[in-house]
Design a protein around this motif. Sequence first.
Motif, PDB file in Angstrom:
ATOM      1  N   PRO A  89       0.819  -1.213   0.000  1.00 14.09           N
ATOM      2  CA  PRO A  89       0.000   0.000   0.000  1.00 14.09           C
ATOM      3  C   PRO A  89       0.854   1.265   0.000  1.00 14.09           C
ATOM      4  CG  PRO A  89      -0.789  -1.557   1.646  1.00 14.09           C
ATOM      5  CD  PRO A  89       0.514  -2.093   1.134  1.00 14.09           C
ATOM      6  N   VAL A  90       0.438   2.276  -0.772  1.00 14.88           N
ATOM      7  CA  VAL A  90       1.130   3.565  -0.811  1.00 14.88           C
ATOM      8  C   VAL A  90       0.841   4.287   0.506  1.00 14.88           C
ATOM      9  CG1 VAL A  90       1.216   5.811  -1.965  1.00 14.88           C
ATOM     10  CG2 VAL A  90       1.028   3.721  -3.322  1.00 14.88           C
ATOM     11  N   VAL A  91       1.870   4.900   1.070  1.00 15.78           N
ATOM     12  CA  VAL A  91       1.749   5.637   2.330  1.00 15.78           C
ATOM     13  C   VAL A  91       1.591   7.118   1.998  1.00 15.78           C
ATOM     14  CG1 VAL A  91       2.960   6.286   4.446  1.00 15.78           C
ATOM     15  CG2 VAL A  91       3.122   3.944   3.577  1.00 15.78           C
ATOM     16  N   THR A  92       0.592   7.761   2.605  1.00 17.67           N
ATOM     17  CA  THR A  92       0.364   9.188   2.403  1.00 17.67           C
ATOM     18  C   THR A  92       0.633   9.903   3.717  1.00 17.67           C
ATOM     19  OG1 THR A  92      -1.347   8.702   0.765  1.00 17.67           O
ATOM     20  CG2 THR A  92      -1.316  10.928   1.668  1.00 17.67           C
ATOM     21  N   ASP A  93       1.517  10.922   3.667  1.00 18.78           N
ATOM     22  CA  ASP A  93       1.837  11.655   4.894  1.00 18.78           C
ATOM     23  C   ASP A  93       0.790  12.734   5.155  1.00 18.78           C
ATOM     24  OD1 ASP A  93       2.479  13.810   3.246  1.00 18.78           O
ATOM     25  OD2 ASP A  93       4.627  13.693   3.601  1.00 18.78           O
ATOM     26  N   GLU A  94       0.979  13.476   6.236  1.00 18.33           N
ATOM     27  CA  GLU A  94       0.007  14.488   6.654  1.00 18.33           C
ATOM     28  C   GLU A  94      -0.127  15.642   5.666  1.00 18.33           C
ATOM     29  OE1 GLU A  94       1.448  15.425  10.538  1.00 18.33           O
ATOM     30  OE2 GLU A  94       0.430  13.715  11.446  1.00 18.33           O
ATOM     31  N   GLN A  95       0.906  15.868   4.839  1.00 18.68           N
ATOM     32  CA  GLN A  95       0.849  16.945   3.850  1.00 18.68           C
ATOM     33  C   GLN A  95       0.335  16.451   2.498  1.00 18.68           C
ATOM     34  OE1 GLN A  95       3.787  16.478   5.756  1.00 18.68           O
ATOM     35  NE2 GLN A  95       2.999  17.984   7.192  1.00 18.68           N
ATOM     36  N   GLY A  96      -0.023  15.181   2.420  1.00 14.01           N
ATOM     37  CA  GLY A  96      -0.547  14.619   1.175  1.00 14.01           C
ATOM     38  C   GLY A  96       0.510  14.005   0.276  1.00 14.01           C
ATOM     39  N   GLY A  97       1.777  14.019   0.716  1.00 12.07           N
ATOM     40  CA  GLY A  97       2.834  13.386  -0.076  1.00 12.07           C
ATOM     41  C   GLY A  97       2.660  11.876  -0.087  1.00 12.07           C
ATOM     42  N   LYS A  98       2.954  11.250  -1.216  1.00 13.75           N
ATOM     43  CA  LYS A  98       2.784   9.804  -1.354  1.00 13.75           C
ATOM     44  C   LYS A  98       4.149   9.127  -1.448  1.00 13.75           C
ATOM     45  CE  LYS A  98      -1.757  10.113  -3.490  1.00 13.75           C
ATOM     46  NZ  LYS A  98      -2.452   9.845  -2.278  1.00 13.75           N
ATOM     47  N   PHE A  99       4.254   7.968  -0.801  1.00 12.32           N
ATOM     48  CA  PHE A  99       5.514   7.247  -0.718  1.00 12.32           C
ATOM     49  C   PHE A  99       5.289   5.760  -0.944  1.00 12.32           C
ATOM     50  CE2 PHE A  99       5.737  11.046   1.798  1.00 12.32           C
ATOM     51  CZ  PHE A  99       6.972  11.573   1.477  1.00 12.32           C
ATOM     52  N   ILE A 100       6.200   5.157  -1.702  1.00 10.65           N
ATOM     53  CA  ILE A 100       6.185   3.714  -1.904  1.00 10.65           C
ATOM     54  C   ILE A 100       6.904   3.086  -0.709  1.00 10.65           C
ATOM     55  CG2 ILE A 100       6.978   1.814  -3.378  1.00 10.65           C
ATOM     56  CD1 ILE A 100       4.876   3.563  -4.737  1.00 10.65           C
ATOM     57  N   ASP A 101       6.290   2.085  -0.098  1.00 15.44           N
ATOM     58  CA  ASP A 101       6.894   1.404   1.050  1.00 15.44           C
ATOM     59  C   ASP A 101       7.961   0.424   0.561  1.00 15.44           C
ATOM     60  OD1 ASP A 101       7.375   0.672   3.663  1.00 15.44           O
ATOM     61  OD2 ASP A 101       5.291   0.142   4.102  1.00 15.44           O
ATOM     62  N   ASN A 102       8.787  -0.044   1.492  1.00 14.21           N
ATOM     63  CA  ASN A 102       9.919  -0.909   1.151  1.00 14.21           C
ATOM     64  C   ASN A 102       9.718  -2.338   1.628  1.00 14.21           C
ATOM     65  OD1 ASN A 102      11.660   1.240   0.105  1.00 14.21           O
ATOM     66  ND2 ASN A 102      11.625   1.973   2.207  1.00 14.21           N
ATOM     67  N   ARG A 103      10.375  -3.220   0.926  1.00 12.51           N
ATOM     68  CA  ARG A 103      10.482  -4.630   1.295  1.00 12.51           C
ATOM     69  C   ARG A 103      11.975  -4.881   1.493  1.00 12.51           C
ATOM     70  NH1 ARG A 103       7.124  -8.738   0.482  1.00 12.51           N
ATOM     71  NH2 ARG A 103       5.743  -7.371  -0.698  1.00 12.51           N
TER      72      ARG A 103
END
Length: 181
Positions: free
Chosen positions: A74-88
Motif C-alpha cells: 500500500p502507498v503511504v500518504t503523509d500528513e501533507q498529502g505526499g505519497k511514498f512507496i513502502d519498502n520490502r
Amino acid sequence: MKNIVYMLACVSVLFLSACSSKSKDGSDMQVLMQDSTEVAGPQRMQVSDVKTTFTYKGKEYRSSVVRQPDESLPVVTDEQGGKFIDNRITLRITSGGKQVVDKVFTKESFASLVDARFMKYAILEGLVFDQTTPGGMIYAASVCYPQSDLYVPIRLTITADGNISMAKEELMEDYQPDSIR
C-alpha cells in the motif's frame, strides 16, 4: 577635454548597445539547474544492497540486506498529502555455505511492536547489522515517517540456528503516541 567627452560618449554608446542586444523573451538564457520539487508520482527510496561479514561463536557469517521499494505494498500518504512507496527488505545470512536466514520483512512484520496509528503513516526504512552478542546476531530495523527523523527502532536478535526474536528499543524523547493523528 574633448577627448574625454568623446571617450565617455563612445563608452555610453557601447554600453547601451550591449544592453539592448539581449533578447527580451529570455531565449538567450540557459537553465543551469532545474528545480526538482515537482514529483510526478509517489516518492521512493533507493534500492540498496549491503553485504557484511562477521564472526559469531567462532564461525564466519555473511549477511546481505537488500532494500527495495515495492509497488505491490500500500502507498503511504503523509500528513501533507505526499505519497511514498513502502519498502520490502530481504535479509540473508549464510555460514559455511549453508543458509541460516532468508527472510523478507515489510513494515507489517513489525505490527505487533509499533502503534497502529504510527504504522498508517510510516514506511519500513531500513535494516542494518549492529553487533554480535552471546545471545545472537543483532540487527537494527526502523519503521519511520517518510523524510523525517521520527521513527520506531526495533532490535532483531538472530540465533545461530536462524531463530529471530524482535523487541522495540527505547523510543526517542520527543515521540508521543498521542501526537499522532
